[in-house]
Design a protein around this motif. Structure first.
Motif, PDB file in Angstrom:
ATOM      1  N   ALA A 184       0.940   1.620  -7.997  1.00  0.00           N
ATOM      2  CA  ALA A 184       1.397   0.792  -6.880  1.00  0.00           C
ATOM      3  C   ALA A 184       2.600   1.429  -6.184  1.00  0.00           C
ATOM      4  N   ALA A 185       3.530   1.971  -6.964  1.00  0.00           N
ATOM      5  CA  ALA A 185       4.723   2.596  -6.386  1.00  0.00           C
ATOM      6  C   ALA A 185       4.348   3.807  -5.545  1.00  0.00           C
ATOM      7  N   LYS A 186       3.391   4.597  -6.012  1.00  0.00           N
ATOM      8  CA  LYS A 186       2.954   5.787  -5.272  1.00  0.00           C
ATOM      9  C   LYS A 186       2.379   5.409  -3.909  1.00  0.00           C
ATOM     10  N   HIS A 187       1.523   4.394  -3.888  1.00  0.00           N
ATOM     11  CA  HIS A 187       0.896   3.992  -2.632  1.00  0.00           C
ATOM     12  C   HIS A 187       1.876   3.253  -1.713  1.00  0.00           C
ATOM     13  N   GLN A 188       2.811   2.539  -2.325  1.00  0.00           N
ATOM     14  CA  GLN A 188       3.828   1.876  -1.504  1.00  0.00           C
ATOM     15  C   GLN A 188       4.681   2.914  -0.788  1.00  0.00           C
ATOM     16  N   ALA A 189       5.019   3.982  -1.478  1.00  0.00           N
ATOM     17  CA  ALA A 189       5.813   5.042  -0.880  1.00  0.00           C
ATOM     18  C   ALA A 189       5.059   5.738   0.253  1.00  0.00           C
ATOM     19  N   ALA A 190       3.738   5.759   0.133  1.00  0.00           N
ATOM     20  CA  ALA A 190       2.902   6.393   1.153  1.00  0.00           C
ATOM     21  C   ALA A 190       2.578   5.438   2.296  1.00  0.00           C
TER      22      ALA A 190
END
Length: 419
Positions: free
Chosen positions: A301-307
């Motif tokens: 979730a953190a990876k996609h939120q950052a993207a």
């Protein structure tokens, strides 16, 4: 006589008659009937004798409590059937190819009528006569997730999907051969926009122009009936003109919240199978996410939120959040779309299959006779039973009226051209 008795009689009469016909029989207006139904004005005790007489005269000829017959195509585990049975329908034919779904279906409904697997191999003329055709035809070729996945893999979707997309045309050939009085088709919301609207235009053209039915469609969110955001398109059709209108579908202002489907874990319900155990029926710890899985989902979730993407898990906080995301057939993989918060510092858990059943509107008497994996798939692919019941109840009076007119019965409705 109590006001509750007149309301009960009114409800039962409305299962047989449209607002217009009932208003004509009572010598009042549809506006008045609507106000009684919505609780905006009191249904007077003086109409009780008239309502009793209407119910006495207009009993269905099928069987006590059964007003019309239907067939259940692409039946899954019987969610649409349950809704239409509650509105007075009787199932006379079922088709479902998945062996695990058939096991669940037959464990709950028995074998009192023909049950067929692959509908593509059934001669339409061998299907029993019926008043209503019900079909939750496969949605994967039209769903957002299904289309995205097939695009990524370079595979066809929609009507180009030879294994599932063309199954709509099996519905067409059965309607053409049997000419039921009505039908209800269910699919994902994305059916309307798939292929820039061309797919839905083809479906409507077939139903309206080729088959000659009066067609009505509406996207309905299940959150008004269960604590789940679940938008599905319902396509209703009648062979003849009726006064059917979606305005008769009364949606609650606010549906139940998530706590209504969760195991209370306080001893107020009996423990069930391996879902809950002990005197307080606590949820089995196996439904709590492992440390590795919880870490993976948070990192993902953190990876996609950052993207700048919206991907991630759906954490539901009982007592704060009212409803969940849409339950899908992939829930068995990691449960990420619906995770239940268990308190600060604790890993969340996924729903048990019984909680999934409740989230879809199935009663606790519904038997779950398959593994957790298969149960998650089945409920994720099913329909919200309460939505089906609500739609069935506004269809039923029109179906009964069409039956009576065709059979020369006592009901003489005033039918109007559909808008």
């Amino acid at each position: 006589m109590s006001g509750s008795e007149s309301l009960d009689l009114l409800r039962r009469a409305r299962e047989l008659l449209t607002q217009q016909t009932l208003a004509d029989r009572l010598g009042t207006t549809t506006k008045t009937i609507s106000r009684w139904e919505r609780g905006l004005s009191r249904c007077p005790q003086m109409v009780i004798p008239a309502l009793r007489e209407i119910l006495r005269m207009d009993k269905s000829s099928d069987a006590p409590g059964q007003k019309f017959s239907f067939i259940d195509l692409f039946a899954g585990i019987g969610g649409i059937r349950l809704g239409f049975e509650r509105a007075g329908g009787r199932c006379v034919f079922t088709s479902e190819w998945n062996e695990w779904s058939k096991k669940t279906y037959q464990s709950n409904f028995g074998d009192d009528h023909p049950f067929n697997g692959d509908i593509t191999k059934v001669d339409a003329h061998d299907v029993p006569d019926h008043d209503v055709l019900l079909a939750g035809f496969p949605c994967q070729p039209f769903s957002i997730a299904g289309v995205s996945k097939k695009n990524a893999l370079g595979r066809p979707h929609g009507f180009e999907c030879s294994t599932q997309g063309t199954l709509f045309f099996d519905i067409e050939r059965i309607i053409a051969a049997k000419r039921p009085k009505a039908f209800l088709l269910e699919n994902v919301k994305n059916l309307v926009s798939h292929d820039k609207g061309n797919t839905f235009r083809v479906i409507k053209d077939v139903l309206e122009n080729k088959l000659g039915y009066r067609v009505f469609h509406r996207v309905i969110d299940g959150k008004y009936f269960v604590p789940q955001h679940r938008e599905r398109i319902l396509i209703v059709g009648f062979r003849e003109d009726t006064d059917f209108t979606w305005d008769d579908l009364l949606l609650p202002e606010q549906g139940p919240d998530i706590t209504s489907i969760l195991h209370p874990e306080d001893g107020s319900e009996a423990a069930e199978s391996h879902y809950t155990s002990g005197p307080q029926a606590k949820v089995n710890p196996k439904y709590v996410l492992t440390a590795n899985m919880w870490t993976y989902l948070q990192d993902y979730a953190a990876k996609h939120q950052a993207a700048g993407n919206g991907f991630g898990f759906g954490l539901v906080r009982p007592g704060i959040d009212r409803h969940t995301r849409t339950l899908s057939a992939r829930y068995y993989k990691d449960g990420s779309e619906i995770l239940i918060h268990r308190g600060k510092g604790k890993r969340p858990r996924r729903l048990t299959p019984r909680e999934c059943a409740r989230l879809m509107g199935f009663p606790d008497s519904f038997k779950i006779v398959v593994s957790d994996t298969q149960a998650y798939k089945q409920f994720g692919n099913s329909v919200v039973v309460d939505v089906m019941e609500a739609v069935a109840r506004i269809m039923a009076p029109r179906i009964v009226e069409l039956k009576a007119r065709e059979e020369g019965g006592v009901i003489q409705p005033r039918l109007m051209s559909a808008a």
